[in-house]
Design an enzyme around this catalytic site. Structure first.
Site, mmCIF file in Angstrom:
data_model
loop_
_atom_site.group_PDB
_atom_site.id
_atom_site.type_symbol
_atom_site.label_atom_id
_atom_site.label_comp_id
_atom_site.label_asym_id
_atom_site.label_seq_id
_atom_site.Cartn_x
_atom_site.Cartn_y
_atom_site.Cartn_z
ATOM 1 N N LYS A 90 34.022 -25.551 92.508
ATOM 2 C CA LYS A 90 32.864 -25.032 91.785
ATOM 3 C C LYS A 90 32.125 -24.032 92.666
ATOM 4 O O LYS A 90 32.127 -24.137 93.890
ATOM 5 C CB LYS A 90 31.912 -26.176 91.398
ATOM 6 C CG LYS A 90 32.542 -27.190 90.437
ATOM 7 C CD LYS A 90 32.730 -26.585 89.052
ATOM 8 C CE LYS A 90 33.269 -27.593 88.062
ATOM 9 N NZ LYS A 90 34.662 -27.984 88.321
ATOM 10 N N ASP A 91 31.461 -23.083 92.023
ATOM 11 C CA ASP A 91 30.750 -22.027 92.721
ATOM 12 C C ASP A 91 29.728 -22.588 93.707
ATOM 13 O O ASP A 91 29.076 -23.598 93.444
ATOM 14 C CB ASP A 91 30.027 -21.126 91.727
ATOM 15 C CG ASP A 91 30.995 -20.396 90.824
ATOM 16 O OD1 ASP A 91 31.545 -21.039 89.930
ATOM 17 O OD2 ASP A 91 31.196 -19.193 91.014
ATOM 18 N N ARG A 92 29.577 -21.873 94.806
ATOM 19 C CA ARG A 92 28.557 -22.255 95.781
ATOM 20 C C ARG A 92 27.169 -21.846 95.310
ATOM 21 O O ARG A 92 26.231 -22.634 95.373
ATOM 22 C CB ARG A 92 28.864 -21.595 97.136
ATOM 23 C CG ARG A 92 27.764 -21.831 98.165
ATOM 24 C CD ARG A 92 28.080 -21.133 99.472
ATOM 25 N NE ARG A 92 27.009 -21.356 100.430
ATOM 26 C CZ ARG A 92 26.987 -20.840 101.654
ATOM 27 N NH1 ARG A 92 27.991 -20.077 102.050
ATOM 28 N NH2 ARG A 92 25.976 -21.071 102.459
#
Length: 323
Positions: A70-72
């Site tokens: 998942k995106d940071r």
């Protein structure tokens, strides 16, 4: 795939502008050798959280599983698993960290592995929107009714697309990659690149939303493109000719992927956002909500609506995570 709207916006100015909720394949049963944790993270990438969990539980990194990266620079909810078959069960809901919170904990019989999810639900705030609202709305309506090209997003290819170049050099035997994880990352990047090339060529030929003689359809009746590997291309006729033409232009990487042992697979050419809705809380702010199946990129949907830019961030601090 659709006429350019000429509009632009800022994406991910704040972490809360990009909210992702993982849609799991199943919920933990309450019994088994693995602890399953639902976690909300804010400003951290998935491997970082996995390492912190391993430390807290006193296990090796390999004992921690998750279904997807998942995106940071986002607020995301996702599930992790920890293999803890014996001893006292630690209460990890008490774990305190500035970048993530453990929301729930239960046991289950199996480890979470990549791909063990239905998909993801997104809520995206686009700021500083410029351009004609009518053009933006037209593309939103088009995506809602016909879907978007199922491109692999830029996150797949590393900063500046460097993973593709490294993969090409590796397969051309110009460099040697000993790290199995990096080798897999580079193979995935070049494989995704070839798929994107096939999809882009079909769009340039005016084939968006249509089929070619010889297309291989998925269970939903959508045409698919190749994830390159060993074996004959399963498409026939005109579709096969188009795919083989792309492979011939990238013969080094396609041949290298076959030699590396990857098998031919297929991926839908169309991404179909579910329950797509939008609102304009301000004249220069657009809020989108939709769900996507696993392996589909929200940024590929956004690209069909308007052009987005993200705040400058130092590459060395960036996550290689996928949305």
């Amino acid at each position: 795939a659709y006429p350019a709207s000429g509009a632009s916006a800022t994406l991910k100015r704040l972490n809360e502008d990009f909210v992702v909720t993982e849609l799991p394949l199943q919920r933990p049963s309450g019994e088994g050798e693995h602890i399953w944790l639902e976690i909300e993270k804010n400003g951290a990438n998935t491997p970082f959280v996995a390492q912190r969990l391993a430390e807290a539980a006193g296990v090796q990194d390999v004992d921690v599983g998750y279904a997807g990266l998942k995106d940071r620079h986002a607020i995301t909810r996702q599930w992790f698993s920890i293999h803890l078959p014996k001893g006292e069960t630690p209460d990890l809901t008490r774990l305190e960290h500035p970048e993530f919170t453990v929301l729930s904990q239960s046991r289950h019989a199996r480890k979470l592995r990549p791909g063990d999810l239905q998909g993801n639900r997104f809520r995206i705030v686009l700021r500083d929107v410029t351009g004609e609202r009518d053009a933006i709305e037209a593309n939103l309506q088009a995506v809602a009714s016909r879907g978007a090209p199922n491109y692999f997003g830029a996150q797949r290819f590393g900063h500046g697309g460097g993973n593709v170049e490294q993969g090409r050099a590796m397969l051309a035997r110009e460099i040697r990659v000993r790290n199995p994880k990096m080798k897999g990352l580079y193979l995935s990047a070049v494989r995704s690149f070839v798929f994107n090339e096939v999809l882009a060529l079909r769009i340039r030929k005016g084939l968006w939303g249509g089929t070619l003689p010889g297309d291989v359809m998925d269970e939903a009746g959508r045409p698919t493109g190749p994830l390159w590997g060993r074996g004959r291309v399963s498409a026939t006729d005109q579709a096969q000719a188009l795919e083989n033409g792309v492979a011939e232009r990238h013969a080094t990487v396609c041949g290298g992927m076959e030699y590396a042992g990857l098998d031919q697979e297929r991926r839908a050419l169309v991404a179909s956002p579910a329950d797509l809705s939008w609102e304009w809380p301000q004249a220069d702010r657009l809020v989108l909500a939709f769900s996507l199946p696993a392996g589909t990129y929200a940024t590929s949907v956004l690209n069909e609506i308007l052009r987005t830019t993200e705040p400058d961030r130092h590459p060395e601090n960036e996550s290689a995570a996928v949305g």
